[in-house]
Write an enzyme that holds these catalytic residues in place. Structure first.
Site, short mmCIF file in Angstrom:
data_model
loop_
_atom_site.label_atom_id
_atom_site.label_comp_id
_atom_site.label_asym_id
_atom_site.label_seq_id
_atom_site.Cartn_x
_atom_site.Cartn_y
_atom_site.Cartn_z
N ASP A 258 0.67 -1.11 -0.05
CA ASP A 258 0.01 0.03 0.00
C ASP A 258 0.80 1.21 0.19
O ASP A 258 1.75 1.53 0.99
CB ASP A 258 -1.00 -0.01 1.20
CG ASP A 258 -1.63 1.21 1.54
OD1 ASP A 258 -1.44 2.21 0.66
OD2 ASP A 258 -2.71 1.14 2.36
N ASN B 201 2.59 3.31 -10.54
CA ASN B 201 1.39 3.22 -11.29
C ASN B 201 0.43 2.96 -10.57
O ASN B 201 -0.87 3.13 -11.15
CB ASN B 201 1.63 1.58 -12.23
CG ASN B 201 0.42 1.36 -12.69
OD1 ASN B 201 0.03 1.98 -13.53
ND2 ASN B 201 -0.30 0.22 -12.30
N THR C 289 -8.34 -0.32 -19.22
CA THR C 289 -8.00 -0.77 -17.92
C THR C 289 -9.20 -0.75 -17.04
O THR C 289 -10.14 -1.50 -17.41
CB THR C 289 -7.22 0.43 -17.26
OG1 THR C 289 -7.57 1.59 -17.14
CG2 THR C 289 -5.65 0.44 -18.17
N TYR D 252 -8.31 14.39 -9.49
CA TYR D 252 -7.43 13.43 -10.55
C TYR D 252 -6.21 14.17 -11.01
O TYR D 252 -4.93 13.68 -10.79
CB TYR D 252 -8.27 12.64 -11.19
CG TYR D 252 -7.25 11.75 -12.09
CD1 TYR D 252 -7.00 10.35 -11.71
CD2 TYR D 252 -7.15 11.95 -13.36
CE1 TYR D 252 -6.27 9.65 -12.47
CE2 TYR D 252 -6.02 11.05 -14.19
CZ TYR D 252 -5.95 9.81 -13.72
OH TYR D 252 -5.33 9.12 -14.45
N LYS E 176 -2.02 14.27 -10.75
CA LYS E 176 -1.24 14.29 -12.09
C LYS E 176 -0.41 15.36 -12.27
O LYS E 176 0.85 15.23 -12.66
CB LYS E 176 -1.80 13.56 -13.17
CG LYS E 176 -2.64 12.37 -12.92
CD LYS E 176 -1.82 11.35 -12.44
CE LYS E 176 -2.35 9.91 -12.64
NZ LYS E 176 -1.53 8.53 -12.32
N SER F 126 1.62 8.99 -15.31
CA SER F 126 0.64 10.04 -15.13
C SER F 126 -0.65 10.02 -16.00
O SER F 126 -1.03 8.93 -16.00
CB SER F 126 1.47 11.34 -15.62
OG SER F 126 0.85 12.54 -15.65
#
Length: 279
Positions: free
Chosen positions: A61, A88, A188, A153, A157, A139
């Site tokens: 984690d 990632n 994904t 989000y 990034k 990113s």
């Protein structure tokens, strides 16, 4: 960038699905070894089996400092070195800025910014000592371009990219490289159950609403192939002259290019005003 006498060793976070899993497979296909990490390492059992001793699954984690240190130690105990670190781990988040709670914003930043920084800092002393290595920051095209509903989000990034820009210059004298990867929409699980969804305020249906609707229907319709993205990342890591930023997907290329043009247009349009502020 393969070291002289050994295949590379990768440490990859967030390997239970998506880019992380595909990167493990791409690294194996390149003949390398991998420390694959996930919050629940049992989800990586098939990767360990496929690796036949070249994959070590580790619980990680990235918001847990002790687990970060343990994962790096395990990599050196198992394989003797680390050559490529891939940050990632992360998840999507949707909600207008007013809709966000501060806890939701902090949660996004903890995983995708502070977690990535902590992993990076944990490996840097060893990479400097060995005089080589590549840090891959996953990113997004959202690291340069944003839209209504993706403020949290993209804030994470944008922050990761700003820090990584500075990092690249800081570590270059030690033979360590930084690669910032900016994917567009790939198949994904970005829009699935891992998506953090903030409360809705009706007034924002006009602006953030279309983004929410797109997120709810995107899974399975994204144009990008994660396996091809992983292969492209390996190709960049292999390159003698890799870019600092690697956009992945035609949508990422088009959106980032349009953003750069918009910034250039504003700079030109207001240049006289900007320059008029000198003493």
């Amino acid at each position: 960038m393969t070291n002289g006498t050994h295949e590379r060793v990768w440490l990859i976070t967030g390997c239970s699905a998506g880019f992380g899993r595909e990167l493990v497979l791409a690294a194996l296909a390149a003949g390398d070894r991998v420390v694959a990490t996930a919050r629940r390492p049992e989800t990586l059992a098939d990767l360990e089996e496929r690796g036949q001793g070249r994959v070590r699954a580790v619980a990680l984690d990235v918001t847990d400092s002790a687990q970060v240190s343990a994962a790096v130690d395990t990599a050196y105990e198992a394989f003797g070195r680390i050559d490529v670190v891939v940050n990632n781990a992360g998840h999507g988040a949707v909600g207008a800025v007013e809709e966000l709670t501060m806890d939701e914003l902090r949660s996004v930043m903890e995983v995708m910014f502070f977690g990535a920084v902590e992993v990076t800092k944990a490996v840097l002393p060893r990479l400097r000592e060995q005089g080589s290595g590549t840090i891959v920051q996953i990113s997004s095209m959202g690291g340069q371009v944003t839209m209504p509903g993706f403020g949290a989000y993209c804030a994470a990034k944008f922050a990761l990219e700003g820090l990584s820009d500075a990092l690249a210059a800081e570590v270059a004298p030690f033979g360590v490289r930084v690669l910032i990867v900016e994917p567009g929409a790939f198949r994904t699980e970005f829009g699935g159950g891992r998506m953090q969804r903030s409360r809705e305020i009706g007034a924002y249906h006009v602006s953030a609403g279309p983004t929410r609707a797109a997120v709810d229907t995107m899974d399975g319709a994204q144009p990008g192939d994660p396996a091809k993205a992983a292969a492209a990342i390996v190709r960049a890591v292999d390159s003698e002259n890799p870019p600092l930023r690697l956009a992945l997907g035609a949508d990422a290329v088009d959106a980032i290019r349009a953003q750069h043009q918009s910034l250039a247009d504003d700079l030109t349009a207001w240049e006289d005003v900007s320059r008029s502020t000198a003493l």
